[in-house]
Write a protein that holds these residues in place. Sequence first.
Motif, PDB file in Angstrom:
ATOM      1  N   UNK A  43      44.557  40.335  42.755  1.00  0.00           N
ATOM      2  CA  UNK A  43      43.320  40.988  43.192  1.00  0.00           C
ATOM      3  C   UNK A  43      42.523  40.068  44.106  1.00  0.00           C
ATOM      4  N   UNK A  44      42.531  38.767  43.792  1.00  0.00           N
ATOM      5  CA  UNK A  44      41.879  37.795  44.683  1.00  0.00           C
ATOM      6  C   UNK A  44      42.560  37.785  46.060  1.00  0.00           C
ATOM      7  N   UNK A  45      43.890  37.828  46.054  1.00  0.00           N
ATOM      8  CA  UNK A  45      44.622  37.793  47.319  1.00  0.00           C
ATOM      9  C   UNK A  45      44.346  39.033  48.167  1.00  0.00           C
ATOM     10  N   UNK A  46      44.004  40.145  47.490  1.00  0.00           N
ATOM     11  CA  UNK A  46      43.649  41.365  48.218  1.00  0.00           C
ATOM     12  C   UNK A  46      42.290  41.252  48.888  1.00  0.00           C
ATOM     13  N   UNK A  47      41.519  40.269  48.473  1.00  0.00           N
ATOM     14  CA  UNK A  47      40.192  40.087  49.043  1.00  0.00           C
ATOM     15  C   UNK A  47      39.061  40.470  48.131  1.00  0.00           C
ATOM     16  N   UNK A  48      39.360  40.886  46.870  1.00  0.00           N
ATOM     17  CA  UNK A  48      38.300  41.239  45.934  1.00  0.00           C
ATOM     18  C   UNK A  48      37.561  39.988  45.487  1.00  0.00           C
ATOM     19  N   UNK A  49      36.253  40.073  45.451  1.00  0.00           N
ATOM     20  CA  UNK A  49      35.407  38.959  45.058  1.00  0.00           C
ATOM     21  C   UNK A  49      34.418  39.400  43.983  1.00  0.00           C
ATOM     22  N   UNK A  50      33.756  38.449  43.403  1.00  0.00           N
ATOM     23  CA  UNK A  50      32.831  38.729  42.307  1.00  0.00           C
ATOM     24  C   UNK A  50      31.866  39.846  42.688  1.00  0.00           C
ATOM     25  N   UNK A  51      31.758  40.836  41.795  1.00  0.00           N
ATOM     26  CA  UNK A  51      30.895  41.988  42.029  1.00  0.00           C
ATOM     27  C   UNK A  51      31.633  43.199  42.547  1.00  0.00           C
ATOM     28  N   UNK A  52      32.897  43.009  43.004  1.00  0.00           N
ATOM     29  CA  UNK A  52      33.713  44.144  43.416  1.00  0.00           C
ATOM     30  C   UNK A  52      34.237  44.871  42.180  1.00  0.00           C
TER      31      UNK A  52
END
Length: 515
Positions: A43-52
């Motif tokens: 999920x991090x590699x997809x670009x999701x960040x805290x609050x997503x």
Amino acid sequence: MTDTGLWTIAAQAPDRPAVIEPDGTIVSYAELAGRADQIGRGLRALGLRSGDCVAGMLSNSSAALALFFAAMETGLYVVPVNWHLAAAEVAYILGDSGAAAFVADERFAAVAAAAADQAEIAAAARFAVGEIAGFTSLSGLGADDAGRPDQRTQGAPMVYTSGTSGRPKGVRRVLTGQDPDTVPAASAWFFGLFGLAPFDGNVHLCCSPLYHTAVLNFATISLQLGHPVVLMDGFDPEATLALIERHRVTHTHMVPTQFRRLHALPEQVRSAYDVGSMRAAIHSAAPCPQEVKRKMIDWWGPVIVEYYAATEGGGTGITADEWLKRPGSVGRPWLGSEVRILDECGDDLPAGQPGLVYLRMGASTFDYHKDREKTLAARARGMFTVGDIGYLDADGYLYLCDRKGDMIISGGVNIYPAEIEAELSCHPAVADVAVFGIPHEEWGEEIKAVVQPADGRQAGPDLTAELLAFLDGRIARYKLPRTIDYAAELPRDPNGKLYKRRLRDPYWAGRDRAI
């Protein structure tokens, strides 16, 4: 002794059983933590960040729990989606929550694919447990890397309210920024209310869908405190007894409908299983008829514990011994929780007088996502209400009457359907029942009952006369249903929530009714 927390337990006792899948497969703490790490990395590699936000429409499985913990360690909001919903309803939740990724089980492929299309979820952000056309296998998400996700920070669930009276709303809390390896003190405190300590030989049975707030909380807190979780794929009363005996289950979360189905088993079936390992059969979510609860206490002993709470926070609790002295009560406020009964102006009502139930547990830190009007309407004096009507006795014990939107006003008199439903449900010919108000030219509303007959019972005038005779003397005559209709099955979700509006709305078609 091993410390608490999923990843801590996985490091210190990697082979310790964490999840027993519905098919009996055992998933260790190391395996579950590893799967959560892998999904989190992906999920991090997809670009999701805290609050997503990431949404999951998953059956009761270690995959659903791994997705939850992946969100918990990467600062994401995780939205568990009710897999009984239609595609348009799922699409609404995906769009309203702003889901940046969507994970679905192949069992729900058709609805999941249609919902993802309607919500315009990017093709690269669709993942499947199993195979769904146009979705990437979840097993490959994050598989090209190793180790823990970077920038680890505590996430949170964002559960959508049931939507029994309109569009559901997500309950969104402020992220704490805490270390996800640290188990929140509130988790151990909450389980302590039911006498459940970390480890201590505890085993949790999850017999309802994980998309429900309480069910998800009990399963995930159990894992954090070292309690293996036994998952069921759909509730079956005899299978429940068998699993309790086989795994020496100590605690579970149930609803009154499940109590009724358990006790409806033949006595020789009930007595064939050993449930002596049980320490807490915790129930909530719907009113429990007093006769049903007494029967469960007689059978399982004083392990039947009730609480009243809401996704939004705060609550009360009552032990079996307390309840036997105050039948019908849902208990006194938890330590640190406040309960008040307020009138429409926000003023306190005296003991014994029904009004809106307001709760508070510390500072109110939630909002209804994208609905400031609903958030403000639910608050008064720093507290919130979910629309339940109840009263406190002189000792501070809370008694619930009904939902405000379900109350019947007939000839200016307030009538609470839950009271009538509780009495009707005690008749052996009644498998399920709903009571609500329908239009009446003179009184405003009259009382309608819709009954699902028990197996072997024939719907019709004879049964209606039998049921009305049964009620006579148990409730006041002005509370007797004026008419009884019959249905093959009432619209309930698997956790016992009755979608009464689906039954009531046809009678009010083209007419105004305050909800």
